[in-house]
Design a protein around this motif. Structure first.
Motif, PDB file in Angstrom:
ATOM      1  N   UNK A   9       0.833  -1.201   0.000  1.00 44.00           N
ATOM      2  CA  UNK A   9       0.000   0.000   0.000  1.00 44.00           C
ATOM      3  C   UNK A   9       0.868   1.252   0.000  1.00 44.00           C
ATOM      4  N   UNK A  10       2.175   1.091  -0.104  1.00 45.95           N
ATOM      5  CA  UNK A  10       3.081   2.240  -0.154  1.00 45.95           C
ATOM      6  C   UNK A  10       3.043   2.847  -1.559  1.00 45.95           C
ATOM      7  N   UNK A  11       2.778   4.137  -1.609  1.00 49.88           N
ATOM      8  CA  UNK A  11       2.500   4.785  -2.883  1.00 49.88           C
ATOM      9  C   UNK A  11       3.684   4.730  -3.835  1.00 49.88           C
ATOM     10  N   UNK A  12       4.911   4.878  -3.321  1.00 52.43           N
ATOM     11  CA  UNK A  12       6.075   4.851  -4.211  1.00 52.43           C
ATOM     12  C   UNK A  12       6.258   3.476  -4.836  1.00 52.43           C
ATOM     13  N   UNK A  13       6.020   2.421  -4.054  1.00 53.30           N
ATOM     14  CA  UNK A  13       6.150   1.065  -4.579  1.00 53.30           C
ATOM     15  C   UNK A  13       5.040   0.743  -5.571  1.00 53.30           C
ATOM     16  N   UNK A  14       3.843   1.264  -5.312  1.00 52.62           N
ATOM     17  CA  UNK A  14       2.728   1.067  -6.252  1.00 52.62           C
ATOM     18  C   UNK A  14       3.068   1.670  -7.606  1.00 52.62           C
ATOM     19  N   UNK A  15       3.578   2.900  -7.618  1.00 55.56           N
ATOM     20  CA  UNK A  15       3.862   3.564  -8.891  1.00 55.56           C
ATOM     21  C   UNK A  15       5.094   2.990  -9.576  1.00 55.56           C
ATOM     22  N   UNK A  16       6.047   2.512  -8.805  1.00 53.69           N
ATOM     23  CA  UNK A  16       7.181   1.820  -9.434  1.00 53.69           C
ATOM     24  C   UNK A  16       6.712   0.555 -10.139  1.00 53.69           C
ATOM     25  N   UNK A  17       5.754  -0.156  -9.525  1.00 52.59           N
ATOM     26  CA  UNK A  17       5.211  -1.361 -10.150  1.00 52.59           C
ATOM     27  C   UNK A  17       4.403  -1.012 -11.394  1.00 52.59           C
ATOM     28  N   UNK A  18       3.567   0.019 -11.296  1.00 49.09           N
ATOM     29  CA  UNK A  18       2.767   0.436 -12.450  1.00 49.09           C
ATOM     30  C   UNK A  18       3.668   0.907 -13.585  1.00 49.09           C
ATOM     31  N   UNK A  19       4.702   1.641 -13.226  1.00 48.34           N
ATOM     32  CA  UNK A  19       5.623   2.156 -14.241  1.00 48.34           C
ATOM     33  C   UNK A  19       6.372   1.028 -14.940  1.00 48.34           C
ATOM     34  N   UNK A  20       6.842   0.040 -14.184  1.00 48.25           N
ATOM     35  CA  UNK A  20       7.567  -1.072 -14.791  1.00 48.25           C
ATOM     36  C   UNK A  20       6.651  -1.939 -15.638  1.00 48.25           C
ATOM     37  N   UNK A  21       5.363  -1.983 -15.307  1.00 45.38           N
ATOM     38  CA  UNK A  21       4.403  -2.803 -16.053  1.00 45.38           C
ATOM     39  C   UNK A  21       3.882  -2.098 -17.294  1.00 45.38           C
ATOM     40  N   UNK A  22       3.644  -0.786 -17.174  1.00 47.49           N
ATOM     41  CA  UNK A  22       3.064  -0.016 -18.263  1.00 47.49           C
ATOM     42  C   UNK A  22       4.110   0.684 -19.131  1.00 47.49           C
ATOM     43  N   UNK A  23       5.241   1.020 -18.523  1.00 51.47           N
ATOM     44  CA  UNK A  23       6.133   1.939 -19.219  1.00 51.47           C
ATOM     45  C   UNK A  23       5.594   3.340 -19.056  1.00 51.47           C
ATOM     46  N   UNK A  24       5.839   4.189 -20.029  1.00 51.59           N
ATOM     47  CA  UNK A  24       5.354   5.557 -19.933  1.00 51.59           C
ATOM     48  C   UNK A  24       6.303   6.432 -19.150  1.00 51.59           C
ATOM     49  N   UNK A  25       5.851   7.634 -18.823  1.00 54.89           N
ATOM     50  CA  UNK A  25       6.695   8.627 -18.158  1.00 54.89           C
ATOM     51  C   UNK A  25       6.211   8.844 -16.730  1.00 54.89           C
ATOM     52  N   UNK A  26       7.057   8.537 -15.742  1.00 52.64           N
ATOM     53  CA  UNK A  26       6.721   8.691 -14.330  1.00 52.64           C
ATOM     54  C   UNK A  26       7.386   9.945 -13.788  1.00 52.64           C
ATOM     55  N   UNK A  27       6.557  10.866 -13.249  1.00 52.84           N
ATOM     56  CA  UNK A  27       7.064  12.067 -12.611  1.00 52.84           C
ATOM     57  C   UNK A  27       6.779  11.989 -11.117  1.00 52.84           C
ATOM     58  N   UNK A  28       7.770  12.395 -10.324  1.00 51.89           N
ATOM     59  CA  UNK A  28       7.615  12.390  -8.869  1.00 51.89           C
ATOM     60  C   UNK A  28       7.984  13.761  -8.350  1.00 51.89           C
ATOM     61  N   UNK A  29       7.049  14.390  -7.633  1.00 57.37           N
ATOM     62  CA  UNK A  29       7.291  15.699  -7.031  1.00 57.37           C
ATOM     63  C   UNK A  29       6.824  15.643  -5.587  1.00 57.37           C
ATOM     64  N   UNK A  30       7.799  15.708  -4.672  1.00 62.36           N
ATOM     65  CA  UNK A  30       7.508  15.572  -3.253  1.00 62.36           C
ATOM     66  C   UNK A  30       6.834  14.225  -3.034  1.00 62.36           C
TER      67      UNK A  30
END
Length: 341
Positions: A9-30
């Motif tokens: 349920x950790x947001x950074x790990x969720x988006x890392x998983x989504x990014x690795x699965x989907x590709x695309x451009x991941x932006x992180x601000x704060x």
């Protein structure tokens, strides 16, 4: 068909998983995350933010090239998922169940389990879908901000209940849709942005909890005698009133234009706005009058007639009921502020 397994349920790990699965451009601000999909998997944006009280917010605004199965495994934090559908639909089932529940446009959904269990969300291929998901971790440390609130949310679903899991699909609610629009419209940055987002997310959460309570009081009568198409018609006419509150809208006129009976119109406005048609029109006129007093040089009489009223005394009465002051006092206050600015 694509399946993504998320075991956190950790947001950074969720988006890392989504990014690795989907590709695309991941932006992180704060503590905010934004994943823009590439054309290979579909179009759209996935946003997310986490707060210090064990609550996170995710929004999927996507059109996917293939059906997506999103498997969320309830960890030891035993989260409750509060979902809202702004566009399209979303199907849910627990991993050990064949029973599927579908969340349609403008509906709320709450998914909770007493034990670590898989929640399976299905996004349809080629269907524009917009889903908001508030994740509340209920098993957090007592010294963490929000412990009491999170525990109360959990108890609301399982106290004195023998069920291992609970799924609630609610009635249609446009107010939550408006709050999500406000959330997406925030332009501020830094601490101001975080505080505003946290406040609106908590308000959405409260509205979804209240929606469940109201629905249970109505014995889960989701849409009464209205069809989904009829509710869509009520929504369209609601938006027209919001945009043109000064028009002479009567129940007879709206009924003739919409093709709905007066009773169905009243029922639809009660479902979507918790107001009668007349009260909704007056409320929108009051909101418009406050804006005009605050932003224009029109005098009170001019404002009264410009928003569709014919009696200044009646306008003053209901303005005071809503804002706890007379329109003249409010206008004079605005002028005083302008003079000292």
């Amino acid at each position: 068909m694509k399946t993504i397994y998320i075991r956190t349920t950790k947001i950074d790990q969720i988006f890392n998983k989504l990014s690795s699965s989907f590709g695309g451009n991941l932006e992180v601000l704060s503590n905010e995350f934004k994943l823009a999909l590439n054309d290979n998997v579909g179009k759209g944006i996935i946003n997310g933010i986490t707060f210090k009280n064990g609550i996170s917010y995710l929004e999927f605004d996507v059109t996917l090239n293939e059906t997506l199965i999103l498997s969320l495994y309830s960890t030891k934090r035993l989260p409750i998922y509060f979902a809202y559908c702004t566009k399209g639909s979303l199907a849910h089932r627990f991993g050990d169940s064949d029973q599927e529940h579908v969340l349609n446009k403008f509906q709320t959904g709450i998914l909770a389990s007493k034990r670590a269990e898989e929640s399976i969300l299905t996004f349809k291929k080629d269907e524009p879908t917009r889903i908001s998901l508030i994740v509340v971790n209920t098993m957090i440390s007592e010294n963490v901000e929000g412990f009491s609130l999170n525990q109360k949310l959990r108890n609301a679903f399982f106290e004195n209940d023998t069920k291992e899991s609970a799924v609630y699909i609610g009635s249609h609610n446009l107010k939550i849709s408006e709050k999500i629009k406000e959330l997406n419209a925030i332009k501020h940055t830094g601490i101001v942005r975080n505080l505003m987002m946290k406040g609106i997310v908590h308000l959405i959460l409260a509205m979804e909890v209240q929606q469940r309570a109201d629905d249970l009081n109505r014995l889960n009568n989701t849409t009464g005698s209205l069809t989904k198409k009829e509710l869509e018609t009520v929504k369209e006419f609601s938006e027209f009133i919001v945009n043109y509150p000064e028009n002479n809208f009567t129940l007879k006129f709206l009924s003739r234009k919409s093709g709905l009976s007066a009773n169905k119109l009243q029922e639809g406005f009660k479902i979507l706005h918790n107001r009668t048609v007349r009260d909704f029109i007056i409320n929108e006129r009051m909101k418009k009058s406050e804006e005009l007093i605050r932003t224009t040089d029109l005098n009170i009489s001019e404002i009264v007639y410009s928003i569709g009223f014919t009696s200044r005394s009646y306008f003053s009465k209901i303005f005071k009921q809503k804002y706890n002051c007379s329109p003249k006092f409010y206008k004079d206050s605005q002028n005083s502020l302008a003079a000292t600015a």
